[in-house]
Design an enzyme around this catalytic site. Structure first.
Site, PDB file in Angstrom:
ATOM      1  N   CYS A 333      15.344  27.901 -19.663  1.00  0.00           N
ATOM      2  CA  CYS A 333      16.403  28.897 -19.552  1.00  0.00           C
ATOM      3  C   CYS A 333      17.796  28.350 -19.827  1.00  0.00           C
ATOM      4  CB  CYS A 333      16.356  29.579 -18.188  1.00  0.00           C
ATOM      5  SG  CYS A 333      16.204  28.454 -16.796  1.00  0.00           S
ATOM      6  N   ARG A 362       6.630  18.921 -15.581  1.00  0.00           N
ATOM      7  CA  ARG A 362       6.805  19.132 -14.149  1.00  0.00           C
ATOM      8  C   ARG A 362       6.000  18.095 -13.388  1.00  0.00           C
ATOM      9  NH1 ARG A 362       6.599  25.812 -13.834  1.00  0.00           N
ATOM     10  NH2 ARG A 362       8.293  26.122 -15.353  1.00  0.00           N
ATOM     11  N   GLN A 380       5.211  26.459 -22.656  1.00  0.00           N
ATOM     12  CA  GLN A 380       5.360  27.831 -22.179  1.00  0.00           C
ATOM     13  C   GLN A 380       5.762  28.742 -23.326  1.00  0.00           C
ATOM     14  OE1 GLN A 380       8.228  27.498 -18.882  1.00  0.00           O
ATOM     15  NE2 GLN A 380       6.672  28.462 -17.620  1.00  0.00           N
ATOM     16  N   ASP A 382       7.911  30.966 -23.599  1.00  0.00           N
ATOM     17  CA  ASP A 382       9.035  31.333 -22.742  1.00  0.00           C
ATOM     18  C   ASP A 382      10.032  32.191 -23.514  1.00  0.00           C
ATOM     19  OD1 ASP A 382      10.329  31.294 -20.357  1.00  0.00           O
ATOM     20  OD2 ASP A 382      10.877  29.179 -20.410  1.00  0.00           O
ATOM     21  N   HIS A 384      13.850  34.592 -22.860  1.00  0.00           N
ATOM     22  CA  HIS A 384      14.916  35.069 -21.984  1.00  0.00           C
ATOM     23  C   HIS A 384      15.635  36.207 -22.680  1.00  0.00           C
ATOM     24  CE1 HIS A 384      14.027  31.056 -20.429  1.00  0.00           C
ATOM     25  NE2 HIS A 384      14.328  31.592 -19.257  1.00  0.00           N
ATOM     26  N   LYS A 463      10.293  38.434  -8.974  1.00  0.00           N
ATOM     27  CA  LYS A 463       9.502  38.451 -10.206  1.00  0.00           C
ATOM     28  C   LYS A 463       8.291  39.363 -10.066  1.00  0.00           C
ATOM     29  CE  LYS A 463       7.013  34.237  -8.842  1.00  0.00           C
ATOM     30  NZ  LYS A 463       6.382  33.000  -9.289  1.00  0.00           N
ATOM     31  N   HIS A 509      13.796  36.387 -17.297  1.00  0.00           N
ATOM     32  CA  HIS A 509      12.954  35.255 -17.693  1.00  0.00           C
ATOM     33  C   HIS A 509      11.532  35.815 -17.790  1.00  0.00           C
ATOM     34  CE1 HIS A 509      15.979  32.337 -15.755  1.00  0.00           C
ATOM     35  NE2 HIS A 509      16.285  33.507 -15.221  1.00  0.00           N
TER      36      HIS A 509
END
Length: 645
Positions: A333, A362, A380, A382, A384, A463, A509
């Site tokens: 992000c 991670r 990911q 991912d 945004h 979320k 997100h």
């Protein structure tokens, strides 16, 4: 005193047990199926004296969710008793009920192994057959401490020390005594359906610095039929285990030399990933996303500004370059917000949708790493979305529809949860309320059912968690949609409104598949390694009977390759049956056999991995059938098949 039990009012005498009162109101069968009772918020043993303040008792049946939990916890006590009988020097620690069963952790001179389970199971069955009553007695902490000191149970003394109240309860069945809040079933004879399943290591209190204990897991149900069905699902799960299939299908591997939690992708596995990722890129472009890419390392100052350093640093890796601290990104992000801030934005520019197949790291504890399902490096899908507040609902609904289309493509059903503010979080109450309301209202607007998952949101916003259901009816967390009013504030994201003033956007997100690695692990187990034809690394394999058929096989191979089909030719000097079995084990969707008849007629004999034989077909007919098979799942969502040779 009068007590209500269901629709009946029964008279109770001082000193009567809960079970005696229930017996006056329930039929024989209903009473025999009752394991505990509820009075207000408290669950009570049937042997417990009726509280003076109790005016209503609710019987809890063995096959109810609460009843099954009591059965599972009681079975854990029986497990502990059995282990102490067989291994007297073992120390008992804790043994809770869990989903589908129970476990108990033991400190012993060696780890328990799967070979120990048979004798422990047999001892548990003896204890059940003896039908010992579970009895409870109240004790002060000093009294309980004397009991466990006498037994040499050091871990129980530590558990006892952490209990804030002065009084505790001790449960006994047979000669075994345990520290427990209860309640329990009336006697061990109630435990008719249990099975020890596996063993594992577990740190005491989940702390890597504390001793490693031996954890024994078991399954338990109210009904033996339910246990049998569950054990069957476990066997199916073993057959579908993505780690075993990953080796069998030559998709990926792990190596101690590379490091724990780091996946090494082999050609076929990397090809499946590439097809998935190509599909995702094209679908995101079609839905109005821009493809972006951020760096792997970002200065620590940015992670402090975002709140990740304060709230997430135990899951991050850090390094130093030129005396400047950097964090390896655990999520994408921050870079996406920097892209937004790289120029002035107008209300006309919004929404902006940034998509990145971002590699993140991670720091997962070694004990929780599990094949592709829990790794330390992963990718990911991912994105945004930065939008005006008035665009928020439409954007959330569009993401939900995107997720639905993709999960439908793979044949997954799913459930939704709204996860709310956790204790460790940033942002104002007002921001959290606005974000939570936006997610809730969007799901309500499209009549999407959901449950509330209290306190499990991200640290910066609530979320929607979408949990897919696989072929064995297991739930897996993949897609998520997070609504964030806080990070745009921290990074001073603005746009110029129609009024010429600066305004604050909102950020969503979201991931659709989630971690590509995790999704592939789930998909492998869902399909038992038989990927849909459009995703299979090898879609067709040509199998020759003798060397005389090799030239025709080469021509067929070229025609399939030219049509965009991923094809291999097996022209080895092996028996045809051996080649067919090998192709079936490798889950190849189409096996194209060439013998004398196929050579004479210029075609192939088509066999499917299911074992079905379609007979002699022309090459053009086979090509069209394979392409139609690839296209079929995409037509429902208006998507297109991704070719990748």
């Amino acid at each position: 005193m009068n007590i209500r039990v269901g629709d009946q009012i029964v008279e109770a005498q001082a000193g009567q047990s809960v079970g005696e009162v229930l017996a006056k109101a329930l039929s024989g069968k209903a009473y025999k199926n009752t394991v505990v009772a509820r009075c207000g918020e408290a669950l009570l043993d049937l042997s417990a004296p009726l509280p003076d303040t109790c005016t209503e008792l609710t019987p809890i049946a063995a096959n109810s969710p609460e009843g099954v939990d009591v059965i599972r916890h009681s079975t854990a006590h029986v497990l502990a008793e059995a282990v102490k009988k067989l291994f007297p020097t073992a120390q008992v620690t804790i043994g809770p009920a869990i989903e589908n069963g129970f476990y108990y952790d033991f400190a012993y001179e060696r780890p328990f192994t799967i070979d120990d389970l048979e004798s422990i199971q047999a001892e548990m069955e003896k204890i059940v057959a003896a039908n010992h009553p579970f009895t409870c007695r109240a004790a002060t902490k000093p009294e309980a401490a004397e009991v466990f000191k006498g037994m040499g149970e050091e871990y129980k003394l530590e558990v006892l020390e952490a209990i804030p109240s002065d009084g505790v309860s001790l449960y006994t069945q047979g000669n075994f005594v345990d520290l427990c809040r209860g309640p329990h079933v009336p006697s061990t004879g109630f435990l008719k359906a249990f099975k020890l399943t596996h063993v594992a290591g577990a740190y005491w209190r989940g702390d890597e610095k504390r001793p490693m204990l031996s954890r024994i897991y078991g399954a338990a149900f109210a009904d033996p039929k339910e246990l049998k069905a569950y054990l069957h699902r476990l066997e199916e799960a073993k057959k579908r285990d993505h780690r075993r299939l990953g080796t069998q299908l030559d998709l990926f591997s792990f190596s101690d030399e590379a490091g724990a939690g780091m996946v090494i992708w082999h050609p076929k596995g990397a090809l499946v990933r590439t097809i998935l990722e190509d599909f995702e890129r094209k679908e995101h472009l079609r839905r109005g996303y821009g493809i972006v890419q951020g760096p792997q390392l970002l200065k620590r100052d940015l992670w402090e500004r975002s709140g990740h350093y304060e709230n997430y640093r135990e899951n991050m890796y850090f390094t130093e370059i030129d005396e400047q601290a950097y964090g390896v990104k655990p999520m994408n992000c921050l870079s996406h917000m920097l892209i937004y801030k790289s120029r002035l934005r107008s209300y006309r520019d919004l929404p902006l949708r940034y998509f990145e197949l971002g590699v993140v790291h991670r720091h997962e504890k070694s004990g929780v790493l599990h094949g592709l399902l829990r790794v330390r490096q992963f990718t990911q899908d991912d994105a945004h979305i930065i939008c005006r507040p008035d665009q928020l609902q439409d954007e959330i609904i569009a993401i939900i529809n995107f997720v639905k289309d993709v999960l439908d493509l793979f044949g997954f059903e799913f459930e939704a949860q709204l996860s709310t503010r956790p204790e460790k979080s940033i942002g104002s109450d007002e921001a959290w309320e606005l974000a939570t309301s936006a997610l809730s209202q969007a799901m309500q607007a499209i009549d999407m059912p959901f449950t509330i998952n209290e306190g499990d949101g991200a640290f910066y916003g609530p979320k929607i968690d979408i949990k897919l259901k696989d072929a064995l009816d297991r739930r897996w967390q993949c897609a998520t949609i997070q609504c964030d009013f806080t990070l745009p504030e921290r990074f001073d994201l603005t746009y110029t409104g129609q009024d010429g003033e600066k305004h604050r956007p909102v950020m969503l997100h979201r991931v659709v598949l989630g971690a590509v690695e995790r999704f592939m692990g789930v998909l492998i187990e869902h399909t038992a390694g038989a990927f849909p034809t459009w995703l299979a690394p090898v879609q067709a394999r040509i199998l020759t009977v003798t060397e005389a058929h090799d030239a025709h096989a080469a021509l067929v191979y070229e025609r399939l390759r030219d049509a965009g089909i991923r094809v291999e030719a097996d022209t080895r000097n092996e028996k045809l049956g051996y080649k067919v079995r090998e192709a079936q084990l490798e889950k190849v969707p189409y096996m194209l056999v060439i013998g004398d008849q196929e050579l004479e007629q210029g075609g192939v004999n088509v066999r499917l991995r299911s074992g079905e034989n379609l007979g002699l077909k022309g090459v053009d007919e086979v090509i069209q059938a394979i392409l139609d098979d690839c296209q079929a799942p995409f037509k429902r969502g208006g998507m297109r098949y991704i070719f990748c040779q």
